[in-house]
Design a protein around this motif. Structure first.
Motif, PDB file in Angstrom:
ATOM      1  N   SER B 133       0.835  -1.201   0.072  1.00 48.79           N
ATOM      2  CA  SER B 133       0.192   0.069   0.026  1.00 48.79           C
ATOM      3  C   SER B 133       0.731   1.254   0.010  1.00 48.79           C
ATOM      4  O   SER B 133       0.625   2.285  -0.770  1.00 48.79           O
ATOM      5  CB  SER B 133      -0.851  -0.117   1.202  1.00 48.79           C
ATOM      6  OG  SER B 133      -1.814  -0.864   1.176  1.00 48.79           O
ATOM      7  N   THR B 134       1.920   1.246   0.861  1.00 51.21           N
ATOM      8  CA  THR B 134       2.391   2.546   0.809  1.00 51.21           C
ATOM      9  C   THR B 134       3.435   2.840  -0.293  1.00 51.21           C
ATOM     10  O   THR B 134       3.619   4.032  -0.608  1.00 51.21           O
ATOM     11  CB  THR B 134       3.890   2.285   2.050  1.00 51.21           C
ATOM     12  OG1 THR B 134       4.143   1.137   2.087  1.00 51.21           O
ATOM     13  CG2 THR B 134       3.150   2.485   3.154  1.00 51.21           C
ATOM     14  N   ILE B 135       3.453   1.850  -1.098  1.00 56.26           N
ATOM     15  CA  ILE B 135       4.217   2.208  -2.477  1.00 56.26           C
ATOM     16  C   ILE B 135       3.109   2.455  -3.516  1.00 56.26           C
ATOM     17  O   ILE B 135       3.155   3.533  -4.153  1.00 56.26           O
ATOM     18  CB  ILE B 135       5.133   0.929  -3.037  1.00 56.26           C
ATOM     19  CG1 ILE B 135       6.086   0.912  -1.787  1.00 56.26           C
ATOM     20  CG2 ILE B 135       5.713   1.208  -4.277  1.00 56.26           C
ATOM     21  CD1 ILE B 135       7.252  -0.384  -2.164  1.00 56.26           C
ATOM     22  N   ILE B 338       6.129  -2.623  13.112  1.00 51.83           N
ATOM     23  CA  ILE B 338       5.256  -2.467  11.802  1.00 51.83           C
ATOM     24  C   ILE B 338       6.114  -2.882  10.522  1.00 51.83           C
ATOM     25  O   ILE B 338       7.350  -2.322  10.362  1.00 51.83           O
ATOM     26  CB  ILE B 338       5.015  -0.997  11.667  1.00 51.83           C
ATOM     27  CG1 ILE B 338       3.915  -0.728  12.876  1.00 51.83           C
ATOM     28  CG2 ILE B 338       4.240  -0.689  10.286  1.00 51.83           C
ATOM     29  CD1 ILE B 338       3.423   0.675  12.804  1.00 51.83           C
ATOM     30  N   TYR B 339       5.686  -3.766   9.841  1.00 52.45           N
ATOM     31  CA  TYR B 339       6.329  -4.109   8.435  1.00 52.45           C
ATOM     32  C   TYR B 339       5.218  -3.760   7.488  1.00 52.45           C
ATOM     33  O   TYR B 339       4.116  -4.287   7.766  1.00 52.45           O
ATOM     34  CB  TYR B 339       6.802  -5.748   8.577  1.00 52.45           C
ATOM     35  CG  TYR B 339       7.135  -6.203   6.941  1.00 52.45           C
ATOM     36  CD1 TYR B 339       8.635  -5.826   6.921  1.00 52.45           C
ATOM     37  CD2 TYR B 339       6.332  -6.569   6.253  1.00 52.45           C
ATOM     38  CE1 TYR B 339       9.024  -6.455   5.533  1.00 52.45           C
ATOM     39  CE2 TYR B 339       6.667  -6.975   4.821  1.00 52.45           C
ATOM     40  CZ  TYR B 339       8.061  -6.766   4.604  1.00 52.45           C
ATOM     41  OH  TYR B 339       8.508  -7.205   3.354  1.00 52.45           O
ATOM     42  N   ASP B 343       8.797   4.803   5.938  1.00 55.65           N
ATOM     43  CA  ASP B 343       8.650   6.361   6.663  1.00 55.65           C
ATOM     44  C   ASP B 343       7.866   7.002   5.377  1.00 55.65           C
ATOM     45  O   ASP B 343       8.742   7.469   4.526  1.00 55.65           O
ATOM     46  CB  ASP B 343       9.916   6.736   7.048  1.00 55.65           C
ATOM     47  CG  ASP B 343       9.911   7.794   7.897  1.00 55.65           C
ATOM     48  OD1 ASP B 343       8.589   8.470   7.895  1.00 55.65           O
ATOM     49  OD2 ASP B 343      10.694   8.374   8.424  1.00 55.65           O
ATOM     50  N   VAL B 344       6.617   7.143   5.225  1.00 57.53           N
ATOM     51  CA  VAL B 344       6.028   7.754   4.049  1.00 57.53           C
ATOM     52  C   VAL B 344       6.222   9.180   4.088  1.00 57.53           C
ATOM     53  O   VAL B 344       6.311   9.673   2.712  1.00 57.53           O
ATOM     54  CB  VAL B 344       4.356   7.393   4.079  1.00 57.53           C
ATOM     55  CG1 VAL B 344       4.090   6.016   3.880  1.00 57.53           C
ATOM     56  CG2 VAL B 344       3.891   8.101   5.154  1.00 57.53           C
ATOM     57  N   ILE B 413       0.027   1.112   6.769  1.00 55.57           N
ATOM     58  CA  ILE B 413       1.292   0.859   6.643  1.00 55.57           C
ATOM     59  C   ILE B 413       1.618  -0.569   6.586  1.00 55.57           C
ATOM     60  O   ILE B 413       2.374  -1.174   5.800  1.00 55.57           O
ATOM     61  CB  ILE B 413       2.457   1.759   7.224  1.00 55.57           C
ATOM     62  CG1 ILE B 413       2.037   3.160   7.130  1.00 55.57           C
ATOM     63  CG2 ILE B 413       4.016   1.155   7.128  1.00 55.57           C
ATOM     64  CD1 ILE B 413       2.968   4.229   7.895  1.00 55.57           C
ATOM     65  N   GLN B 414       1.101  -1.049   7.817  1.00 57.98           N
ATOM     66  CA  GLN B 414       1.480  -2.458   8.196  1.00 57.98           C
ATOM     67  C   GLN B 414       0.544  -3.324   7.471  1.00 57.98           C
ATOM     68  O   GLN B 414      -0.389  -3.516   7.155  1.00 57.98           O
ATOM     69  CB  GLN B 414       0.949  -2.517   9.557  1.00 57.98           C
ATOM     70  CG  GLN B 414       0.782  -4.084  10.070  1.00 57.98           C
ATOM     71  CD  GLN B 414       1.801  -4.407  11.152  1.00 57.98           C
ATOM     72  OE1 GLN B 414       3.050  -4.571  10.755  1.00 57.98           O
ATOM     73  NE2 GLN B 414       1.540  -4.750  12.153  1.00 57.98           N
TER      74      GLN B 414
END
Lengths: 590, 459
Positions: B133-135, B338-339, B343-344, B413-414
């Motif tokens: 998601s973060t990417i 958290i994986y 760090d957005v 993030i997780q």
């Protein structure tokens, strides 16, 4: 002429070069790679080579060309994409495919292209350097054909309108022919009659720039920032929306994909003023980071010479150099290979002088020759300081000479506040010279308004320090209102979305009305606070909620919309409209 | 004609000076034959009349100034390439590490490559779904991009890289990525981790591995990424494949550059790294791209560990100036278990805007992403404030942002090491979390998108 004696990277040393001149262009080896002599010691010359030097070896021949590094100036520059030494990249692609190979020697201007020349002088007229001989319709820009600056004045023996290539003679003075094109050595500024005072801003359409930190036409500005803070997006936006007539965009040691973006976008986008494709007024110079470092060094000179040439026709030209740090690093690399004594951070001791010489080629000028005309070159250099720390030599050398400083701030870009220009650190020293223009074209109250807004933003900074200690709710309502107002200035005025077609460009008038409306709200809200209307109620006034939407209001409707909002604000926030709070105020005063 | 000399004059670190060489060409490849008969590769760094400085790719232990002989091969370093390289494992200089035979091919390419003509590049805009998601939602990767992972020692960057390599797809194309993997100075355990994962998922058949491990000669590392990129370019531009190049750890590569520069007694730049490091790194990173008229593309995922977690250190700094964004890993999130610990806030994808939107991902993508960023940044600021004044001092609105920031970390993030989220799932999750924030604060999303996608999560 000479022989290669030593090679290490992009710099070679040649022997037997007696008679060669400093800055002379030479051809190296069998492939005739182009190079430039950068130092001479009796018969030994140090040469920077503009192409990859792999495979060169001692004993290779070196031949001088007798001329310094020159560019070819004439019709066909606009819409073109050149490398750092003015070789057209589209022709190179046709010749060597998707990858650039070495030893491609091709003329900058297409020698076969035909141009329709319309003479404005006639046989028997006396012409002087800089005079306009006639015109060629290059794109939607009319290309003025000029008498070269060092041409000897004299009577025209011949001149004729007609169809020519850049190699055909169009006229004659004495025994010298005149052409549609001319050559100029890139390291020498093109002469002008005189430099003039600054009188108008380069309108960029970016609210933070035009309203708070304007750059004058003919001025010089720097935009330093760490990576990811938006230097390139800002530079590209300036190239797209600023009201210069001709744009020279130099991609100096930057990313290939960014140049591709410019190349795919510009032909599709239209100039907000002329409604013609942006590419029609643009010259691109692309010497990406993986292209030879010596050509990167040359690219900024190539670019500024092109810009000066269009200035000499009487146009306002804006030049973007992205990034001057890569240019400085190219100097550093070459200086290091020559084993020169390094200055600060390994940069050569002459870095400051080179930067100053470059930015001083900007200016608002009276052009050489007749008819009388004014032209300007505005230079905007991106700087990429290591770690974003502007105490390094390139930033410092640049700030000493440029008068506008747009300070990019990583903290702003991290929260996606774009343009990420810090309003408290940036400055413009053209304020005074441009005051008259703004008063006349935008509004007499514009300067007072922006001072007021800036005052609030400064106040916000102080208040934030207090908030950090005691929390926002502990502040008196009057000061909380300041924070609300500055939040509106930041989010509803300063933030501007480059990717939203409605918002990317704002005319100075639109900027004026937007700011005026926000400040109007602040004043009215203050009045309302004075009669004890609660802040929460003030903030939830319906008319206020329309202010964030102003960004997307078309220019034509902005005045009407803003006046309407202001009227509604008046109605909602004027003290006498609220009987209850007045009573309360009376009750208290008892 | 190949010339051989037994005139080594001096050996200094990784550099060998050879005398009486009439004309060694710059960047020419040499073969060094040690007294023991063992052979090493090298490259001419500097050549003047009668003297050549040669950089040795390998350990110089055992070289002497008497018997060692040097053969100048008369060409730059070339790598034989073929499709048969898929599924193979090589060392850092291109020699087979598996049981297979050396690659033989008529096609031999210069490992330094040639610069892509900017005019020939195509605009990169094909969204790569990594399932993270973060990417995908916040720092979208597109084909032809170079997006590094900035990490520090002890963080799970390898796990993240493996997950991306495993899950990456271009939606709708049905094409799978071929992975070219270049390891520079990583430990044997790390290399095993990559190999195992590739084997387990069957990805090894579609991968080419170049491994230079921590105990391999450091100067080899200058070759390793060039071999990998040359292979990648061949597979992409000659064989129409979609190639993902993972290079780890770029910090070790830069240290090797510094080692050579120091041995040559060059004027050092920042922190002793050579002044031309920017140019050198660019000659690697700029080999990512897409080219007009070619089907294949090269996408890069370099990994580097920031010394002392300092993002202004020359290696991450120069990298950030060349690459199109960066994914930054955070120790703080890692501590919170958290994986992936992305760090957005300092992370960025510059090509994101080209790859998202109605036709590519979803119309609300840009707005949701920007809103998540802004809201999370606000929540993080409040966290610092709470540390000073306590949560009670916050207003109702601020408390909501604080809660949002925590949920964002825990849920957005997780995600699992094998959890592959579609872009729609990621965006919907974003809307769900944004439901906790007052509507008048959602300035970055278009009202119509809020109605269409976000309304159902708001009570």
């Amino acid at each position: 002429m000479g022989k290669l004696a030593k090679i290490s990277g992009p710099v070679i040393v040649a022997e037997g070069m007696l008679g060669a001149q400093i800055n002379e262009v030479v051809k190296v080896g069998d492939e005739e790679l182009l190079g430039e002599i950068i130092s001479l010691k009796y018969d030994r010359a140090s040469i920077q080579v503009y192409e990859d030097t792999s495979g060169l070896k001692p004993g290779d021949t070196i031949v001088g060309t007798g001329a310094p590094l020159q560019v070819e100036l004439g019709p066909g520059l606009l819409k073109a994409v050149f490398d750092g030494i003015q070789r057209p990249l589209d022709v190179i692609q046709a010749r060597t495919g998707a990858f650039i190979h070495r030893g491609v020697n091709i003329p900058a201007l297409d020698p076969k292209a035909k141009w329709e020349f319309q003479a404005v002088v006639k046989k028997g007229d006396t012409v002087h350097p800089g005079d306009i001989l006639g015109t060629v319709q290059e794109t939607n820009i009319e290309h003025k054909i000029l008498v070269p600056p060092h041409f000897k004045a004299g009577k025209l023996l011949a001149i004729k309108s007609g169809t020519y290539t850049v190699r055909d003679a169009i006229g004659q003075v004495g025994s010298s022919d005149l052409f549609l094109s001319q050559k100029w050595s890139v390291r020498a500024p093109r002469p002008t009659k005189e430099k003039l005072r600054f009188s108008s801003p380069l309108v960029t359409g970016k609210r933070i720039m035009d309203t708070f930190f304007p750059i004058a036409k003919g001025g010089a500005g720097a935009i330093p920032g760490p990576f990811g803070s938006g230097k390139t997006v800002n530079q590209q936006d300036l190239a797209k929306y600023s009201d210069a007539q001709v744009i020279v965009y130099i991609g100096c040691g930057e990313r290939g994909n960014e140049m591709t973006e410019v190349l795919t976008e510009f032909p599709k986008l239209e100039d907000p003023r002329t409604k013609k494709p942006l590419m029609e007024r643009t010259v691109l110079i692309a010497n990406t980071s993986n292209m030879p470092v010596a050509a990167r060094e040359a690219s900024v000179y190539t670019g500024i010479t092109l810009a000066e040439y269009y200035r000499d026709m009487g146009y306002s030209v804006a030049l973007m150099a992205d990034s001057t740090s890569r240019w400085a690093e190219a100097m550093r690399e070459i200086s290091g290979r020559m084993e020169e004594m390094p200055g600060e951070e390994g940069y050569p001791a002459y870095l400051g002088r080179k930067l100053a010489e470059f930015y001083e080629r900007a200016g608002n000028v009276q052009c050489l020759g007749s008819p009388s005309r004014e032209g300007s070159v505005t230079v905007i250099g991106a700087v990429s300081p290591a770690g974003g720390d502007i105490s390094e030599p390139v930033s410092q050398g640049t700030l000493r000479i440029t008068k506008v400083f747009w300070a990019l701030d990583a903290n702003l870009s991290r929260r996606r506040h774009y343009p990420a220009i810090n309003w408290l650190k940036s400055y413009s020293l053209y304020d005074n010279e441009l005051a008259d223009w703004y008063a006349e074209h935008v509004g007499k109250d514009f300067y007072p308004m922006r001072s007021k807004a800036m005052g609030l933003l400064q106040k916000e900074e102080e208040l934030q320090n207090i908030v950090q200690l005691i929390g926002p709710d502990a502040l008196p309502e009057k000061e909380r209102l300041v924070l609300e107002a500055t939040k509106m200035i930041r989010e509803d005025f300063l933030q501007q979305n480059s990717f939203d077609p409605q918002d990317a460009y704002a005319t100075p008038q639109k900027q004026y009305w937007m700011l005026k409306t926000i400040l109007h709200f602040y004043d009215k809200a203050n009045d309302a606070l004075a009669v004890e209307m609660p802040l929460d109620k003030i903030m939830s006034v319906k008319a206020r909620e329309q202010i964030p939407q102003l960004k997307r209001v078309p220019d034509a409707d902005i005045k009407k919309t803003c006046e309407h909002i202001q009227k509604e604000l008046d109605a909602a926030l004027t003290p006498h409209a609220h009987a209850t709070p007045v009573h309360k105020a009376n009750a208290k005063s008892d | 004609m190949i010339k051989e000399y037994q005139t080594v004059k001096e050996i200094f670190g990784p550099i060998v000076f050879v005398e009486d060489v009439p004309a060694a060409a710059y960047n020419e490849t040499v073969e060094i034959i040690m007294p023991s008969g063992e052979k090493l590769r090298g490259q001419v760094l500097e050549s003047s009349k009668g003297l050549a400085a040669v950089q040795v790719f390998g350990a110089t232990t055992g070289l002497d100034t008497h018997k060692t002989s040097i053969r100048f091969l008369g060409e730059t370093f070339k790598l034989p390439v073929s499709e048969d390289m898929l599924g193979r494992v090589f060392d850092g200089t291109g020699q087979p590490l598996d049981k297979g035979a050396p690659v033989t091919s008529a096609e031999r390419l210069d490992i330094n490559g040639f610069a892509i003509n900017p005019y020939a590049r195509a605009e990169p805009h094909d969204f790569i779904q990594t399932g993270i998601s973060t990417i995908d939602a916040l720092n979208t990767l597109v084909r032809g991009q170079k997006l590094p992972i900035f990490s520090t020692a002890g963080l799970p960057h390898n796990e993240l890289a493996v997950q991306i390599a495993r899950q990456a797809t271009v939606r709708g194309s049905g094409e799978e990525f071929v992975v070219v993997f270049a390891a520079m100075g990583i430990t044997n355990a790390e290399a095993q981790f990559f190999m195992k994962d590739f084997e387990k998922t069957g990805a090894l058949e579609r991968a080419v591995l170049f491994l230079n491990l921590a105990n391999d000669p450091s100067i080899e590392r200058i070759l390793t990424p060039r071999l990998a990129l040359t292979t990648a370019e061949y597979l992409a531009y000659e064989k129409d494949m979609q190639v993902l190049v993972v290079m780890t750890d770029m910090t070790n590569y830069c240290d090797s550059l510094r080692e050579v520069a120091a041995a040559r007694q060059e004027v050092p730049g920042r922190r002793g790294y050579p002044g031309y490091m920017y140019t050198d790194l660019a000659s690697l990173y700029e080999r990512a791209g897409t080219i007009k008229g070619k089907k294949g593309t090269v996408t890069q995922l370099p990994i580097l560990t920031m010394p002392e977690e300092d993002i202004t250190h020359p290696i991450p700094d120069l990298t950030g100036y060349i690459t199109e964004g960066q994914i930054v890993l955070s120790r703080e999130l890692h501590r919170k278990n958290i994986y992936p610990n992305v760090d957005v806030l300092p992370s960025l994808s510059r090509l994101m805007n080209l790859g998202i939107g109605a036709k590519r991902t979803r119309e609300d993508h840009a707005g949701v992403s920007s809103q998540l960023y802004a809201s999370y940044a606000q929540g993080r600021d409040l966290r610092q404030l709470v540390a000073v004044v306590g949560e009670e001092a916050l207003g109702e609105k601020d408390k909501k942002f604080l809660k949002f920031a925590n949920e964002f970390e825990q849920r957005f993030i997780q995600q699992g090491r094998n959890e592959n989220r579609s872009i729609e799932d990621s965006l919907d999750l974003g809307w769900e979390l944004l439901a906790g924030i007052p509507e008048d604060e959602l300035k970055r999303v278009k009202p119509e998108h809020l109605e269409k996608y976000g309304r159902k999560y708001r009570k």
